[in-house]
Design an enzyme around this catalytic site. Structure first.
Site, PDB file in Angstrom:
ATOM      1  N   GLN A  78       0.842  -1.199   0.000  1.00  0.00           N
ATOM      2  CA  GLN A  78       0.000   0.000   0.000  1.00  0.00           C
ATOM      3  C   GLN A  78       0.879   1.252   0.000  1.00  0.00           C
ATOM      4  O   GLN A  78       1.088   1.863   1.038  1.00  0.00           O
ATOM      5  CB  GLN A  78      -0.902  -0.029   1.235  1.00  0.00           C
ATOM      6  CG  GLN A  78      -1.925   1.054   1.288  1.00  0.00           C
ATOM      7  CD  GLN A  78      -3.061   0.797   0.343  1.00  0.00           C
ATOM      8  OE1 GLN A  78      -3.587  -0.305   0.273  1.00  0.00           O
ATOM      9  NE2 GLN A  78      -3.468   1.812  -0.368  1.00  0.00           N
ATOM     10  N   PHE A  79       1.392   1.623  -1.172  1.00  0.00           N
ATOM     11  CA  PHE A  79       2.282   2.784  -1.250  1.00  0.00           C
ATOM     12  C   PHE A  79       1.585   4.069  -0.831  1.00  0.00           C
ATOM     13  O   PHE A  79       2.232   5.023  -0.398  1.00  0.00           O
ATOM     14  CB  PHE A  79       2.889   2.921  -2.656  1.00  0.00           C
ATOM     15  CG  PHE A  79       1.938   3.450  -3.694  1.00  0.00           C
ATOM     16  CD1 PHE A  79       1.902   4.808  -3.968  1.00  0.00           C
ATOM     17  CD2 PHE A  79       1.107   2.594  -4.394  1.00  0.00           C
ATOM     18  CE1 PHE A  79       1.029   5.294  -4.935  1.00  0.00           C
ATOM     19  CE2 PHE A  79       0.240   3.072  -5.349  1.00  0.00           C
ATOM     20  CZ  PHE A  79       0.194   4.435  -5.622  1.00  0.00           C
ATOM     21  N   THR A  80       0.260   4.120  -0.913  1.00  0.00           N
ATOM     22  CA  THR A  80      -0.463   5.347  -0.572  1.00  0.00           C
ATOM     23  C   THR A  80      -0.394   5.677   0.921  1.00  0.00           C
ATOM     24  O   THR A  80      -0.756   6.785   1.319  1.00  0.00           O
ATOM     25  CB  THR A  80      -1.930   5.279  -1.022  1.00  0.00           C
ATOM     26  OG1 THR A  80      -2.577   4.192  -0.360  1.00  0.00           O
ATOM     27  CG2 THR A  80      -2.030   5.104  -2.533  1.00  0.00           C
TER      28      THR A  80
END
Length: 150
Positions: A78-80
């Protein structure tokens, strides 16, 4: 390294219309990795997650960990979680780890978590457009950041 840990009754991830992984009772972990993260961050975070006592005991008190309830885990990259939102309304992702750095740490995290749990950990696919479904149990949601260990 940042993690959002959700206690779930069940969770699954679908990629391009095909089921990739599904679990019953346990944790859905959204995992964000930045370029400063190291193997020490992986080890610290796994230790905290495995020891986290958020499952009910016989007296309905959150006193059991994931191993005590034979729970399952689904880990989604989950890079966000490293969104920067200080300027304007469109987030930027410059704090998120590069693929070259983040993929090996994500894979190491999943492998070491499997070793600690003694069972397979469900995964998504790094960088894919994933559809994640879950039933948050409680709800119980815990956020951890290896840069805030104290």
């Amino acid at each position: 390294m940042r993690a959002v840990i959700q206690r779930v009754s069940h969770a699954s991830v679908t990629i391009e219309g095909k089921a990739k992984s599904a679990i019953e009772q346990g944790y859905l972990i959204l995992l964000g990795i930045c370029n400063e993260d190291t193997i020490e961050d992986v080890d610290w975070l796994i230790h905290k997650i495995v020891g986290l006592r958020v499952f009910d005991d016989d007296n309905h008190v959150m006193n059991r960990d994931i191993k005590e309830v034979d729970g399952n885990v689904l880990v989604i990259s989950q890079f966000t979680l490293f969104a920067s939102y200080k300027k304007g309304n469109r987030p930027s992702w410059f704090k998120a780890g590069s693929h070259e750095h983040a993929i090996p740490l994500y894979e190491t995290f999943c492998k070491k978590l499997e070793e600690q749990l003694g069972k397979t950990v469900g995964t998504g696919e790094f960088g894919a457009d994933m559809k994640v479904e879950l039933l948050n149990d409680g709800p119980v949601t815990i956020c951890m950041d290896t840069k805030n260990k104290e």
